[in-house]
Design a protein around this motif. Structure first.
Motif, mmCIF file in Angstrom:
data_model
loop_
_atom_site.group_PDB
_atom_site.id
_atom_site.type_symbol
_atom_site.label_atom_id
_atom_site.label_comp_id
_atom_site.label_asym_id
_atom_site.label_seq_id
_atom_site.Cartn_x
_atom_site.Cartn_y
_atom_site.Cartn_z
ATOM 1 N N ALA A 99 21.196 17.777 -47.601
ATOM 2 C CA ALA A 99 21.558 18.950 -48.400
ATOM 3 C C ALA A 99 20.353 19.855 -48.633
ATOM 4 C CB ALA A 99 22.155 18.502 -49.740
ATOM 5 N N ILE A 100 19.178 19.276 -48.800
ATOM 6 C CA ILE A 100 17.970 20.084 -48.995
ATOM 7 C C ILE A 100 17.788 21.044 -47.824
ATOM 8 C CG2 ILE A 100 15.442 19.987 -49.004
ATOM 9 C CD1 ILE A 100 15.621 17.487 -50.708
ATOM 10 N N CYS A 101 17.945 20.539 -46.615
ATOM 11 C CA CYS A 101 17.734 21.371 -45.423
ATOM 12 C C CYS A 101 18.947 22.237 -45.091
ATOM 13 C CB CYS A 101 17.383 20.471 -44.231
ATOM 14 S SG CYS A 101 15.771 19.659 -44.360
ATOM 15 N N LEU A 102 20.132 21.685 -45.297
ATOM 16 C CA LEU A 102 21.340 22.396 -44.868
ATOM 17 C C LEU A 102 21.704 23.543 -45.802
ATOM 18 C CD1 LEU A 102 23.654 22.465 -42.821
ATOM 19 C CD2 LEU A 102 24.896 20.853 -44.277
ATOM 20 N N HIS A 103 21.503 23.364 -47.101
ATOM 21 C CA HIS A 103 21.943 24.364 -48.085
ATOM 22 C C HIS A 103 20.783 25.146 -48.692
ATOM 23 C CE1 HIS A 103 25.734 22.408 -47.621
ATOM 24 N NE2 HIS A 103 25.398 21.321 -48.282
ATOM 25 N N GLY A 104 19.648 25.179 -47.997
ATOM 26 C CA GLY A 104 18.482 25.856 -48.555
ATOM 27 C C GLY A 104 18.723 27.310 -48.901
ATOM 28 N N GLU A 134 11.193 25.432 -52.847
ATOM 29 C CA GLU A 134 12.190 25.784 -51.835
ATOM 30 C C GLU A 134 11.522 26.335 -50.581
ATOM 31 O OE1 GLU A 134 15.171 25.064 -51.660
ATOM 32 O OE2 GLU A 134 16.075 24.876 -53.650
ATOM 33 N N SER A 135 10.476 27.125 -50.755
ATOM 34 C CA SER A 135 9.744 27.649 -49.599
ATOM 35 C C SER A 135 9.097 26.510 -48.814
ATOM 36 C CB SER A 135 8.690 28.653 -50.068
ATOM 37 O OG SER A 135 7.879 29.085 -48.997
ATOM 38 N N TRP A 136 8.521 25.559 -49.526
ATOM 39 C CA TRP A 136 7.863 24.435 -48.862
ATOM 40 C C TRP A 136 8.887 23.507 -48.216
ATOM 41 C CZ3 TRP A 136 4.126 23.310 -53.557
ATOM 42 C CH2 TRP A 136 3.188 24.346 -53.628
ATOM 43 N N GLU A 206 25.246 29.084 -54.557
ATOM 44 C CA GLU A 206 25.393 30.524 -54.330
ATOM 45 C C GLU A 206 26.499 30.773 -53.313
ATOM 46 O OE1 GLU A 206 23.294 32.707 -56.148
ATOM 47 O OE2 GLU A 206 22.947 30.748 -57.093
ATOM 48 N N GLU A 207 27.326 31.774 -53.563
ATOM 49 C CA GLU A 207 28.424 32.087 -52.650
ATOM 50 C C GLU A 207 27.918 32.683 -51.346
ATOM 51 O OE1 GLU A 207 31.343 34.489 -54.492
ATOM 52 O OE2 GLU A 207 31.806 33.065 -56.096
ATOM 53 N N LEU A 208 26.888 33.508 -51.427
ATOM 54 C CA LEU A 208 26.333 34.167 -50.243
ATOM 55 C C LEU A 208 24.906 33.686 -50.018
ATOM 56 C CD1 LEU A 208 27.582 37.825 -50.872
ATOM 57 C CD2 LEU A 208 28.603 36.097 -49.359
ATOM 58 N N PRO A 209 24.450 33.687 -48.763
ATOM 59 C CA PRO A 209 23.061 33.281 -48.484
ATOM 60 C C PRO A 209 22.066 34.176 -49.222
ATOM 61 C CG PRO A 209 24.339 33.380 -46.453
ATOM 62 C CD PRO A 209 25.188 33.999 -47.527
ATOM 63 N N VAL A 210 21.032 33.573 -49.753
ATOM 64 C CA VAL A 210 20.002 34.327 -50.462
ATOM 65 C C VAL A 210 18.819 34.547 -49.535
ATOM 66 C CG1 VAL A 210 20.684 33.449 -52.704
ATOM 67 C CG2 VAL A 210 18.976 32.221 -51.380
ATOM 68 N N ARG A 350 28.677 22.608 -38.394
ATOM 69 C CA ARG A 350 27.666 21.845 -37.654
ATOM 70 C C ARG A 350 26.899 22.766 -36.709
ATOM 71 N NH1 ARG A 350 29.543 16.938 -33.874
ATOM 72 N NH2 ARG A 350 30.051 16.048 -35.920
ATOM 73 N N TYR A 351 27.631 23.625 -35.989
ATOM 74 C CA TYR A 351 26.968 24.556 -35.073
ATOM 75 C C TYR A 351 26.062 25.515 -35.844
ATOM 76 C CZ TYR A 351 30.602 22.898 -31.867
ATOM 77 O OH TYR A 351 31.428 22.111 -31.099
ATOM 78 N N ASN A 352 26.522 25.968 -37.006
ATOM 79 C CA ASN A 352 25.689 26.863 -37.830
ATOM 80 C C ASN A 352 24.421 26.152 -38.277
ATOM 81 O OD1 ASN A 352 27.559 28.922 -37.610
ATOM 82 N ND2 ASN A 352 28.576 28.455 -39.549
ATOM 83 N N CYS A 353 24.552 24.866 -38.572
ATOM 84 C CA CYS A 353 23.390 24.088 -38.989
ATOM 85 C C CYS A 353 22.349 24.036 -37.873
ATOM 86 C CB CYS A 353 23.825 22.671 -39.373
ATOM 87 S SG CYS A 353 22.454 21.563 -39.795
ATOM 88 N N PHE A 354 22.775 23.727 -36.663
ATOM 89 C CA PHE A 354 21.840 23.689 -35.535
ATOM 90 C C PHE A 354 21.182 25.049 -35.320
ATOM 91 C CE2 PHE A 354 24.154 19.824 -34.016
ATOM 92 C CZ PHE A 354 23.041 19.011 -33.853
ATOM 93 N N GLN A 355 21.967 26.108 -35.446
ATOM 94 C CA GLN A 355 21.419 27.451 -35.255
ATOM 95 C C GLN A 355 20.387 27.779 -36.335
ATOM 96 O OE1 GLN A 355 21.384 29.580 -33.009
ATOM 97 N NE2 GLN A 355 20.905 31.562 -33.923
#
Length: 477
Positions: A99-104, A134-136, A206-210, A350-355
């Protein structure tokens, strides 16, 4: 007379509390309060008035949960609740690493514009700590996708601990009430922060990417500082332990998803992107790297087939990319791959995660074209002799200079040999090519430079041939 004195004392006490509340930066729950002064005075005139019958204390101005009922909002100022900060962050673990990496990009960041220009110092320090961590974390998740999961966790843990220590150092440097966890030491301090975390699982909020924020502090991570898992395997009649020693790895995984904007670059640089030699990998401790290398080789093979087509090029490349990454996630021998994008069951996500974690999503980070120099003759002399003869032997260059020498010593060797050979060619009566004869007809001091140009032209042509003969490189640099 007594009621008037009580009224004055009560009013003064309320004003003192209001003044204190306006200066206190603790996060408190606030609600609107209105005062009906006439009604209060009438009640205080009654003989059974509670104000006259008991001594007032601070608890009389607190609600049932012990929180002040007065606050800055009652006077038109901004409330702490208007600027929430999700602080502190929880300790990274194997359970929340994905979750740390996927939902950053779905967790909040706090730019300077988030707060008013003045005040809110405590919240600003907390927000800065979150921004740093979060940056690190992003560095750990995207900086090197070739790390095994335990190294990524080691990196995230170091980043989190550094953010905690940085916050406590800053928090203790100001004349303000210190965050209670900072008063503790070592593991107790870290446990306290983790216990206070409002979102320890790092779920998206967050609903939208920050948009990411640039880090104001540097974070460098050395995988060698991590304790590695010891791999146990069975030797001749006994168990043998072999540590998975960290090594510098040169691999680009996962490749980015082909798009209409990247497909042209994908095909143009296809010959420059590396394939990987699996045989150079040790058998124990690097199975994860071998699986990534195999996936890249299969994807590149598919891209090569697609780039030869003139129709449906993009759809072909996307299909190959998806197929091979799905195959990678299925693992080998029926064991699913323990890679955090593979743990996302819904295919599109999953594809979005790889991208999102690809180190080269736009296919513009191809291998840099190495600067051509006489050093290249060591790799290309056979191709030059066979396809691009220069009219003079290269044996003396190879025998004397293509040795395990330093770069500086190699350069000196090549220059010396070039000057000697120029003198031999131009002073002898041996038959040479027209190009060499033109060099010898030039002034004496220009002959070596002219012959060097002939040699460099041959090296350039041979290097192109060498690149076209795409070889598999070892992931270890």
């Amino acid at each position: 007379m007594g009621s008037s004195r009580a009224l004055v004392c009560s009013t003064a006490f309320v004003l003192v509390l209001l003044s204190s509340a306006s200066k206190d930066e603790r996060i408190i729950e606030q609600r609107e309060v209105t005062f009906e002064l006439d009604k209060i005075m009438q009640e205080m005139q009654q003989p059974n008035s509670p104000v006259l019958q008991k001594q007032l204390s601070l608890k009389d101005f607190l609600d049932l949960e012990g929180q002040p009922i007065f606050g800055p909002r009652s006077f038109g100022g901004p409330s702490f609740l208007d600027y929430p900060v999700q602080f502190p962050l929880g300790r990274p673990t194997f359970d929340n690493l994905q979750a740390i990496c996927l939902h950053g990009d779905r967790r909040p960041r706090y730019p300077d514009s988030y707060f008013p220009a003045s005040g809110f110092g405590l919240l600003k320090r907390r927000a800065s700590a979150v921004n740093k961590a979060e940056s690190w974390f992003s560095t750990c998740c995207k900086g090197n996708q070739t790390w095994e999961r335990e190294v990524t966790l080691c990196c995230a843990t170091q980043a989190w601990e550094m953010s905690v220590e940085s916050f406590c150092k800053e928090d203790s440097s100001v004349k303000d009430r210190q965050y209670e966890c900072c008063s503790q030491k070592d593991s107790d301090r870290l446990n306290c922060f983790h216990k206070d975390a409002p979102n320890p699982n790092y779920e998206p909020t967050e609903e939208l990417p920050v948009p990411p924020l640039p880090s104001t502090s540097n974070f460098s991570f050395d995988p060698n500082t991590c304790q590695r898992t010891v791999t146990t395997y069975r030797g001749k009649g006994k168990n043998v332990k072999r540590p998975s020693a960290p090594k510098k790895i040169n691999i680009i995984f996962p490749p980015g998803r082909p798009t209409a904007d990247t497909i042209e670059s994908l095909c143009l640089t296809q010959k420059q992107r590396p394939l990987y030699n699996i045989k150079c990998l040790p058998g124990f401790g690097y199975e994860w790297l071998a699986r990534q290398a195999k996936a890249i080789n299969r994807i590149e093979k598919g891209f090569k087939e697609c780039c030869k087509k003139k129709q449906d090029l993009l759809s072909c490349a996307v299909l190959k990319w998806r197929q091979e990454l799905n195959r990678f996630c299925l693992g080998e021998n029926g064991e699913k791959e323990d890679y955090f994008c593979c743990m996302v069951h819904e295919r599109i996500r999953r594809y979005n995660c790889f991208q999102n974690i690809s180190p080269d999503p736009h296919y513009n980070m191809t291998l840099a074209i190495e600067e051509l120099s006489l050093h290249k003759i060591c790799d290309t002399h056979k191709i030059i002799k066979k396809k691009f003869p220069v009219g003079f032997p290269l044996k003396s260059f190879v025998n004397h200079c293509c040795l395990p020498l330093s770069e500086q010593d190699k350069t000196i060797c090549f220059l010396q040999k070039l000057e000697t050979m120029s003198e031999d060619l131009c002073s002898g009566r041996k038959t040479t090519t027209p190009a060499v004869r033109r060099c010898c007809s030039a002034p004496l001091q220009e002959a070596p430079e002219c012959i060097s140009k002939i040699l460099m032209d041959a090296i350039t042509k041979a290097t192109k041939v060498l690149r076209q003969e795409k070889k598999k490189i070892c992931p270890f640099s």
